[in-house]
Design an enzyme around this catalytic site. Sequence first.
Site: not given
Length: 549
Positions: A189, A334, A447, A452
């Site tokens: 990654t 992944e 936030k 949000w």
Amino acid sequence: MLGLMQSQPLLTSSLIDFAERHHGDAEIVSRRVEGDLHRYTYADMAKRSRQVANALDKLGEGGLAFSDRVATLAWNGYRHMELYFGVGGSGRVVHTINPRLHPDQVAWIMNHAEDQVLIFDATFLPLVQKVHAQAQTVKHWILLCDADKLPADTGIPGLLSYEAWIANQSTDYEWPQFDENSAASMCYTSGTTGNPKAALYSHRSSVLHAYAASLPDVMAMSARDSVLPVVPMFHVNAWGIPYSAPLTGAKLVFPGPALDGKSVYELIESEQVTYAAGVPTVWQMMLSHMQPAQLKFSSLKRTVIGGSACPPAMIHSFQEDYGVEVLHAWGMTEMSPLGTLSTLKNKHLSLPKDEQMKVRLKQGRAIFGVDMKIVNDEGKELPWDGKTYGDLLVRGPWILAEYFKGEGGDPLQYDDKGRGWFPTGDVATIDADGFMQITDRSKDVIKSGGEWISSIDIENIAMGHPAVAMAACIGMPHPKWDERPIVVVVKKPNASVSKEELLAFYQGKTAKWQIPDDVVFVDAIPIGATGKMLKTKLREQLIDYQLPS
Ligand code: ADP
């Protein structure tokens, strides 16, 4: 009672065997580092993959062992494809390294993977010269070049030319049969936080993923397609296209190092590409090349766009200006990487275009083989109503169970039936039809006053302004609201827009409290090794920034 069907392991070598036998004359065309266009067929590729396998069997004393890692630093091209099959098919592991990483990170990855061999394109010779002294496990260095093109005095001990290395090897080779759960390839990654961790794909996961990727509502690959993977073979196996193309017999077109808008456009036209796959930044460059010259496509029908959120303006432009269908896709390293694709269902076909667009903009519905759910902080599953957002978890046969060497411990979250789910780090909604929409990367979500704000939504609105080439929305610390969004913008060449005009552009397009507090114009937004905006770096660059009071 067991079924009485033949039991054959799912191995990647079966893909190239199949392509050779049934699509032997289908073409593979590659733009090379040398600058020319190389053409050959699946039959040629299969032969040369077997030569690679034979060469690996004889490498060093007693040949390279089963599961040993062979690293590559290479562009998309036919030789890289031969390595995918020659290395993986013979039981070793192809470790594709992202050359855009920092040299120290490349060296770190090579040591962590315990690579025995490194095979690289000439472009990356300077990089290899920088890192080779730090690579503690690599015993063999091979340059992807003709025998007479091997440069002298590279400082790399025992450097071989790839063509010389395979030249005298037999084209006969019996692919070994082994446990389908054996590792076939690995990819780290990009490690935006902490050290990178590796996903280790098995033969079984790669073949199943290739089957699924070829389905009509996924990548819809066929023997009638000419496929251009602009997505790199050095990151998550170019979304599996090197495996699904031989499975279907599609013609393959590889762009090599020429990823600028003009080169990609010209390759699409000259090779009559019907189908292309890439991240939004690549398509942005191509559209910027096409628009001023009013260029059109003569063959391109579909493009898969993913890796980061595809701006609505891009989907709109591809469809309305160029008649190209956009398939918005979501996945991750992944996940091999495919998770969802946004293809319409029957019931959407009669909807007005703007309603259809809302569906296409979502990251899409799960492919068979991927199970997904959204959960709250306590791990409780949330409803599929298209509004409630939560952490997105996935499970399935091509989704990671554990990182290489157990790095980071057990990554899975377990449900009350004891089933492990991989937490994607994405925050998403899922609607009643199963279409998932990413609200944000959990670390990028803003936030503000307990609510949000999706940075992707704010970026998409800015990207809809005709003067904006690129936009990144990040949260800035605020004494009252915790965080407030600002939008960092790169203007299109010769275009002008003021901060006030851009902020006014937001009116009516989103809730008032979600409108950014400020616009910061910059010349460029930092892009990471996989073509995504690097918000961590952008935050560092704006360390002294103060919100307007
Ligand atoms: P890395 O950034 O480590 O290279 P990946 O390439 O695996 O990781 O990227 C995976 C992440 O990219 C996803 O978890 C998601 O946040 C983002 N991503 C991928 N496709 C999309 C998409 N279509 N829309 C929004 N985000 C996406």
